[in-house]
Design an enzyme around this catalytic site. Structure first.
Site, PDB file in Angstrom:
ATOM      1  CD  GLU A   1      40.329  42.650  78.458  1.00 11.96           C
ATOM      2  OE1 GLU A   1      40.327  41.743  79.316  1.00 11.96           O
ATOM      3  OE2 GLU A   1      41.108  43.603  78.487  1.00 11.96           O
TER       4      GLU A   1
ATOM      5  CB  CYS B   1      41.705  33.189  85.280  1.00 11.97           C
ATOM      6  SG  CYS B   1      40.097  32.925  86.028  1.00 11.97           S
TER       7      CYS B   1
END
EC number: 2.1.1.192
Length: 378
Positions: A95, A350
């Site tokens: 990603e 995150c």
């Protein structure tokens, strides 16, 4: 040409491209021309490279390609964060995440498919490690994202002047431990810094590591960019549990490496990243212990609210507790920020970079699931 290995020109930094042109009997200046066409004009093939001699264009055909990512999905969060899911083969995906802000645009780049470090609070590590990405696969994320973002804004490709560039900062904080893929990551970062490619300054390229001490020293000697360290615990006993690499490179060794790095770094501080876990590492006593362990390293702290995932068994610290923890650090005179969670509605926050396409064999080994490619809705 029969039997020749096809070269992906994205795998070559400036030095590598000069050597490649030399192998074709071409002069060094051709490498700069090629580099600008590829990284500044987003050329997809050689026919459009009009200032290259036709003879060189013909040589390149059949010998070289300009690799492009195989994009599986492209999602935009309600807060403007944009995530691309990129197929890297064998049932694996990585990603790339763009985070827009008022004065800058930051791209979070992956360096590995999966991760071998297996931090307890990070979903990426739960899928296991598959392979390192190539230089082309790493810098290709920046190339793809920069020109996709320009296209969405109606900006044409061209030299990356400050007024035109969309991506102003790159953080090597995506999937993987960058320093465990050093031989591919460093050439990719050289291209990010190269004025004939993306022209970013060393202060605007940040590498985040969980603490691979020997490679921190090597990076400092060869290509010192801004450095962030995934710390997450104020003592070895707790860090051994949260960041298993600590058993190999404990805190005293890591802090000494940070001090050495600062002698050559483009910034005069290390950023310590600290994931806030309820009842695990988030008390005021932990904060005071953190100040003690980092006292000899000029630093700033980036406190990261944990992004939960089912396999972790962990819980995000309460907002008020994060603020109390931060205040202890601030009162001691240390710059401290609390990271704003971005893109969590598209699993781009995150610690959530696990990839929607997972390696079938490793998934079966870890979960006992049937051997299928699992695609998670986003």
């Amino acid at each position: 040409m029969a039997g020749e290995t096809i070269v992906n020109l994205l795998d070559l930094d400036a030095e590598g491209l000069v050597a490649y042109c030399g192998s074709l009997g071409e002069k060094a200046f051709r490498a700069k021309q090629l580099q600008r066409w590829i990284h500044q004009y987003n050329a997809a093939d050689f026919d459009g490279m009009t200032d290259l001699a036709k003879s060189l264009r013909e040589k390149l055909k059949g010998r070289a390609v300009i690799g492009t990512p195989d994009i599986l999905s492209d999602h935009v969060s309600a807060d403007g964060t944009r995530k691309w899911l990129i197929n890297v083969g064998n049932g694996n995906a990585v990603e790339t995440v763009f985070i827009p802000e008022e004065t800058r645009g930051t791209l979070c780049v992956s360096s590995q498919a999966g991760c071998a470090v297996n931090c307890r609070f990070c979903s990426t590590g739960k899928q296991g490690f598959s392979r390192n990405l190539s230089t082309g696969e790493i810098v290709g994320q920046l190339r793809m994202a920069e020109f996709a973002l320009r296209a969405s804004l109606g900006r044409a490709p061209g030299p990356n002047g400050k007024a035109e560039r969309v991506i102003t900062n790159v953080v090597m904080m995506g999937m993987g431990e960058p320093l465990l893929n050093y031989s591919a990551v460093v050439p990719a970062m050289r291209l990010m810094l190269d004025d004939n490619a993306y022209g970013l300054s060393r202060r605007r390229v940040t590498l985040s590591t969980s603490g691979v001490v020997p490679m921190m020293d090597r990076l400092g000697a060869e290509l010192p960019v801004a450095l962030a360290v995934s710390l997450h615990a104020p003592n070895d006993a707790l860090r051994d549990e949260l960041v298993p690499l600590n058993k190999k490179h404990p805190l005293r060794e890591l802090m000494a490496a940070c001090q050495r790095y600062l002698k050559v770094a483009p910034r005069d501080f290390i950023t310590f990243e600290y994931c806030m876990l309820d009842g695990v590492n988030d008390t005021e006593a932990h904060a005071r212990e953190l100040l003690a362990v980092t006292r000899d390293v000029p630093c700033k702290f980036n406190l990261i609210p944990f992004n939960p995932f089912p396999e972790s068994g962990l819980v995000r610290s309460k907002t008020e507790q994060i603020k109390r923890f931060a205040q202890v650090l601030i009162d001691a005179g240390v710059v401290t920020t609390i990271r704003k969670t971005r893109g969590d509605d598209i699993d781009a926050a995150c610690g959530q970079l696990a990839g929607a396409v997972k390696d079938r064999t490793r998934l079966a080994e870890r979960t006992g699931a049937s051997k299928i490619i699992e695609v998670r809705a986003v």
